[in-house]
Write a protein that holds these residues in place. Sequence first.
Motif, PDB file in Angstrom:
ATOM      1  N   LEU A   1       0.833  -1.206   0.000  1.00 31.77           N
ATOM      2  CA  LEU A   1       0.000   0.000   0.000  1.00 31.77           C
ATOM      3  C   LEU A   1       0.866   1.253   0.000  1.00 31.77           C
ATOM      4  N   ALA A   2       1.903   1.241   0.817  1.00 27.16           N
ATOM      5  CA  ALA A   2       2.800   2.393   0.885  1.00 27.16           C
ATOM      6  C   ALA A   2       3.431   2.661  -0.472  1.00 27.16           C
TER       7      ALA A   2
ATOM      8  N   MET B   1       2.560   5.120   6.107  1.00 22.73           N
ATOM      9  CA  MET B   1       1.336   4.349   5.885  1.00 22.73           C
ATOM     10  C   MET B   1       0.796   3.815   7.207  1.00 22.73           C
ATOM     11  N   ARG B   2       1.677   3.300   8.031  1.00 25.10           N
ATOM     12  CA  ARG B   2       1.260   2.777   9.331  1.00 25.10           C
ATOM     13  C   ARG B   2       0.615   3.877  10.178  1.00 25.10           C
ATOM     14  N   ASN B   3       1.226   5.057  10.190  1.00 23.94           N
ATOM     15  CA  ASN B   3       0.670   6.172  10.956  1.00 23.94           C
ATOM     16  C   ASN B   3      -0.703   6.583  10.428  1.00 23.94           C
ATOM     17  N   LYS B   4      -0.866   6.556   9.148  1.00 22.64           N
ATOM     18  CA  LYS B   4      -2.155   6.928   8.549  1.00 22.64           C
ATOM     19  C   LYS B   4      -3.206   5.868   8.832  1.00 22.64           C
TER      20      LYS B   4
ATOM     21  N   GLU C   1      -3.342  11.958   8.534  1.00 21.37           N
ATOM     22  CA  GLU C   1      -4.442  11.858   7.575  1.00 21.37           C
ATOM     23  C   GLU C   1      -3.939  11.482   6.189  1.00 21.37           C
ATOM     24  N   PHE C   2      -4.785  10.756   5.473  1.00 24.45           N
ATOM     25  CA  PHE C   2      -4.493  10.427   4.082  1.00 24.45           C
ATOM     26  C   PHE C   2      -4.746  11.657   3.218  1.00 24.45           C
ATOM     27  N   THR C   3      -3.963  11.808   2.169  1.00 25.44           N
ATOM     28  CA  THR C   3      -4.217  12.866   1.189  1.00 25.44           C
ATOM     29  C   THR C   3      -5.235  12.346   0.181  1.00 25.44           C
ATOM     30  N   LEU C   4      -5.842  13.245  -0.565  1.00 27.77           N
ATOM     31  CA  LEU C   4      -6.822  12.830  -1.565  1.00 27.77           C
ATOM     32  C   LEU C   4      -6.217  11.874  -2.593  1.00 27.77           C
ATOM     33  N   PRO C   5      -5.022  12.148  -3.135  1.00 28.01           N
ATOM     34  CA  PRO C   5      -4.439  11.179  -4.074  1.00 28.01           C
ATOM     35  C   PRO C   5      -4.220   9.790  -3.452  1.00 28.01           C
ATOM     36  N   GLU C   6      -3.856   9.751  -2.176  1.00 30.17           N
ATOM     37  CA  GLU C   6      -3.681   8.464  -1.500  1.00 30.17           C
ATOM     38  C   GLU C   6      -5.013   7.738  -1.358  1.00 30.17           C
TER      39      GLU C   6
END
Length: 68
Positions: free
Chosen positions: A15-16, A26-29, A35-40
Amino acid sequence: MELEMFKRNITSRQLAQACGISECAMRNKRKGRAEFTLPEVEVLLNTFTGCEWRYLFARDAEQAEGKE
């Protein structure tokens, strides 16, 4: 997201890489520390086809079921 990762045999590293971020980020999100960004989010929704965003990003079972 954790359940879908398990069901689809997708790792945090995968995923990362797909999102272009570090495994630590990724783990922190995933744990809600960042927070995740829109592209993510777009990458994740394309990765987990068939999942609605509310289910995928729910923090608990009640949220996943739409009770909150």
